[in-house]
Enzyme design. Structure first.
Site, PDB file in Angstrom:
ATOM      1  CB  ILE A   1     -66.527 147.168  46.988  1.00 32.99           C
ATOM      2  CG1 ILE A   1     -65.790 147.673  45.739  1.00 32.99           C
ATOM      3  CG2 ILE A   1     -65.668 147.364  48.234  1.00 32.99           C
ATOM      4  CD1 ILE A   1     -65.541 149.193  45.718  1.00 32.99           C
TER       5      ILE A   1
ATOM      6  CG  ASP B   1     -77.515 145.055  48.732  1.00 32.54           C
ATOM      7  OD1 ASP B   1     -76.281 145.152  48.564  1.00 32.54           O
ATOM      8  OD2 ASP B   1     -78.345 145.578  47.939  1.00 32.54           O
TER       9      ASP B   1
ATOM     10  CG  ASP C   1     -82.708 153.159  52.195  1.00 31.24           C
ATOM     11  OD1 ASP C   1     -81.501 153.451  52.328  1.00 31.24           O
ATOM     12  OD2 ASP C   1     -83.551 153.942  51.710  1.00 31.24           O
TER      13      ASP C   1
ATOM     14  CG  ASN D   1     -69.472 148.476  50.496  1.00 36.00           C
ATOM     15  OD1 ASN D   1     -68.510 148.836  49.819  1.00 36.00           O
ATOM     16  ND2 ASN D   1     -70.533 147.882  49.945  1.00 36.00           N
TER      17      ASN D   1
ATOM     18  CE1 TYR E   1     -69.974 157.719  45.584  1.00 38.90           C
ATOM     19  CE2 TYR E   1     -67.956 158.685  44.709  1.00 38.90           C
ATOM     20  CZ  TYR E   1     -68.627 157.617  45.266  1.00 38.90           C
ATOM     21  OH  TYR E   1     -67.966 156.437  45.510  1.00 38.90           O
TER      22      TYR E   1
ATOM     23  CB  THR F   1     -67.609 147.288  40.366  1.00 32.97           C
ATOM     24  OG1 THR F   1     -67.759 148.653  39.976  1.00 32.97           O
ATOM     25  CG2 THR F   1     -66.768 147.204  41.622  1.00 32.97           C
TER      26      THR F   1
HETATM   27  N1  LIG Z   1     -66.438 150.987  42.275  1.00 31.86           N
HETATM   28  C1  LIG Z   1     -65.643 152.004  42.474  1.00 31.86           C
HETATM   29  O1  LIG Z   1     -64.847 152.346  41.622  1.00 31.86           O
HETATM   30  C2  LIG Z   1     -65.689 152.770  43.789  1.00 31.86           C
HETATM   31  C3  LIG Z   1     -64.717 153.757  44.008  1.00 31.86           C
HETATM   32  C4  LIG Z   1     -64.735 154.462  45.201  1.00 31.86           C
HETATM   33  C5  LIG Z   1     -65.691 154.182  46.160  1.00 31.86           C
HETATM   34  N2  LIG Z   1     -66.644 153.226  45.907  1.00 31.86           N
HETATM   35  C6  LIG Z   1     -67.633 152.979  46.964  1.00 31.86           C
HETATM   36  O2  LIG Z   1     -67.618 151.627  47.301  1.00 31.86           O
HETATM   37  C7  LIG Z   1     -68.914 151.227  47.745  1.00 31.86           C
HETATM   38  C8  LIG Z   1     -69.375 150.014  46.953  1.00 31.86           C
HETATM   39  O3  LIG Z   1     -69.409 150.353  45.580  1.00 31.86           O
HETATM   40  P1  LIG Z   1     -69.517 149.259  44.405  1.00 31.86           P
HETATM   41  O4  LIG Z   1     -68.689 149.739  43.288  1.00 31.86           O
HETATM   42  O5  LIG Z   1     -69.302 147.892  44.947  1.00 31.86           O
HETATM   43  O6  LIG Z   1     -71.038 149.482  43.972  1.00 31.86           O
HETATM   44  P2  LIG Z   1     -72.189 148.427  43.634  1.00 31.86           P
HETATM   45  O7  LIG Z   1     -73.309 149.221  43.050  1.00 31.86           O
HETATM   46  O8  LIG Z   1     -71.641 147.295  42.838  1.00 31.86           O
HETATM   47  O9  LIG Z   1     -72.605 147.889  45.085  1.00 31.86           O
HETATM   48  C9  LIG Z   1     -73.262 148.702  45.995  1.00 31.86           C
HETATM   49  C10 LIG Z   1     -74.238 147.838  46.780  1.00 31.86           C
HETATM   50  O10 LIG Z   1     -74.888 148.685  47.739  1.00 31.86           O
HETATM   51  C11 LIG Z   1     -76.285 148.430  47.694  1.00 31.86           C
HETATM   52  N3  LIG Z   1     -76.989 149.645  48.106  1.00 31.86           N
HETATM   53  C12 LIG Z   1     -77.122 150.801  47.412  1.00 31.86           C
HETATM   54  N4  LIG Z   1     -77.834 151.684  48.119  1.00 31.86           N
HETATM   55  C13 LIG Z   1     -78.157 151.086  49.292  1.00 31.86           C
HETATM   56  C14 LIG Z   1     -78.884 151.485  50.444  1.00 31.86           C
HETATM   57  N5  LIG Z   1     -79.460 152.707  50.502  1.00 31.86           N
HETATM   58  N6  LIG Z   1     -79.020 150.621  51.463  1.00 31.86           N
HETATM   59  C15 LIG Z   1     -78.469 149.382  51.399  1.00 31.86           C
HETATM   60  N7  LIG Z   1     -77.777 148.938  50.344  1.00 31.86           N
HETATM   61  C16 LIG Z   1     -77.620 149.775  49.291  1.00 31.86           C
HETATM   62  C17 LIG Z   1     -76.566 148.046  46.251  1.00 31.86           C
HETATM   63  O11 LIG Z   1     -77.797 147.325  46.110  1.00 31.86           O
HETATM   64  C18 LIG Z   1     -75.331 147.220  45.907  1.00 31.86           C
HETATM   65  O12 LIG Z   1     -75.485 145.869  46.228  1.00 31.86           O
HETATM   66  C19 LIG Z   1     -69.809 152.451  47.594  1.00 31.86           C
HETATM   67  O13 LIG Z   1     -69.893 153.153  48.801  1.00 31.86           O
HETATM   68  C20 LIG Z   1     -69.066 153.268  46.559  1.00 31.86           C
HETATM   69  O14 LIG Z   1     -69.388 154.639  46.641  1.00 31.86           O
HETATM   70  C21 LIG Z   1     -66.656 152.519  44.749  1.00 31.86           C
END
Ligand SMILES: NC(=O)c1ccc[n+]([C@@H]2O[C@H](COP(=O)([O-])OP(=O)(O)OC[C@H]3O[C@@H](n4cnc5c(N)ncnc54)[C@H](O)[C@@H]3O)[C@@H](O)[C@H]2O)c1
Length: 265
Positions: free
Chosen positions: A18, A37, A63, A90, A155, A190
């Protein structure tokens, strides 16, 4: 003129998923975008795609749950682009476990990345935004922050905490021309989700969503771009579900699904 021409953005967790879609959307709209990231290789790959679009990009490995590293993200964005107009919180991760089995480490880790990360990055960015009297902060929460999610208590609590932070920031930062809003995605297609759910679970989950499919990363990016735009100047403290109607339907979706099954469609 594009909507974000001349603007500087920082998107956390933009190495993939995302966050990457959000960063590309802002860049297509004309913004220079800093990519943060925890994974250096992914951050650089997104930054490279943005440069190919003709915008400036800076890739940072950090981080967001580490106070000093989070401060460094705003400082680096200001060094690279001279300012920060848009911050998108994000970065995130989730670990599922039944409530009675959540470890202290897992609880603290999830609160740290979502809540502390959002607080650290937002406070640092808002200090720069305040000097120019303009800013847009957009936080990615989740429908799990509205509902009682199964096996995701840490979460869900962390994402509910993000909603609380958005509302508090809307009140306190309004004095400085800064808005704070949130997007609460439902299940989004994703890599993470496809690897977490077997194909049959994936297909059935889609049937429990009013629009009968999972969301696309671009659909979240579109909502973020709306809140991040200069025109969204009178919108602050709003948490918008982008979930195909799931929060609106609530428990009634169970009845809709039962009727569909009975009718054979
Ligand atoms: N995919 C879904 O269905 C969904 C639904 C609701 C909310 N979300 C939220 O959307 C956001 C993105 O999710 P996604 O599905 O793209 O996940 P993803 O795992 O594909 O991407 C998350 C990214 O964040 C980075 N990351 C993780 N921890 C980190 C940290 N401590 N510091 C810096 N970077 C960090 C990861 O390396 C990764 O590139 C998140 O906050 C997630 O909780 C996702």
């Amino acid at each position: 003129m594009a909507e974000f021409d001349g603007q500087a953005a920082l998107v956390t967790g933009a190495g993939r998923g995302i966050g990457k879609a959000i960063a590309l959307r802002l860049a297509r709209g004309g913004a220079d975008v800093a990519i943060a990231d925890i994974n250096a290789e992914w951050a650089e790959a997104t930054a490279e795609e943005i440069r190919k679009l003709g915008r400036r990009s800076w890739a940072a490995t950090a981080d967001v749950g580490d106070y000093d590293q989070a401060q460094g993200l705003t400082a680096g964005t200001v060094d690279a682009f001279g300012k920060i107009d848009i911050l998108v919180n994000n970065a995130g991760t989730s670990k599922s476990a039944p409530f009675l089995e959540i470890t202290k480490e897992s609880w603290l880790a999830q609160l740290n990345v979502h809540m502390s990360g959002t607080f650290y990055c937002s406070q640092a960015a808002a200090k720069d935004m305040r000097t120019r009297g303009y800013g847009r902060i957009v936080c990615i929460s989740s429908v799990a922050g509205f509902m009682g999610p199964i096996d995701l208590a840490a979460y869900g609590a962390a994402k509910a905490g993000v909603i609380g932070l958005v509302r508090a920031m809307a009140l306190e930062l309004g004095d400085y021309g800064i808005t704070a809003n949130g997007v609460a995605p439902g299940p989004i297609d994703t890599e993470l989700l496809r690897s977490a759910w077997p194909a049959d679970v994936y297909a059935e989950r889609a049937e429990h969503i009013p629009v009968r499919r999972l969301g696309k990363v671009e659909e979240i990016a579109h909502a973020v771009a709306f809140f991040a735009s200069p025109e969204a100047s009178y919108i602050s403290g709003v948490i918008m579900p982008v979930d195909g109607g799931s929060v609106a339907a609530g428990a009634y979706m169970v009845e809709k699904y039962r009727r569909r099954k009975k009718a054979g469609n």
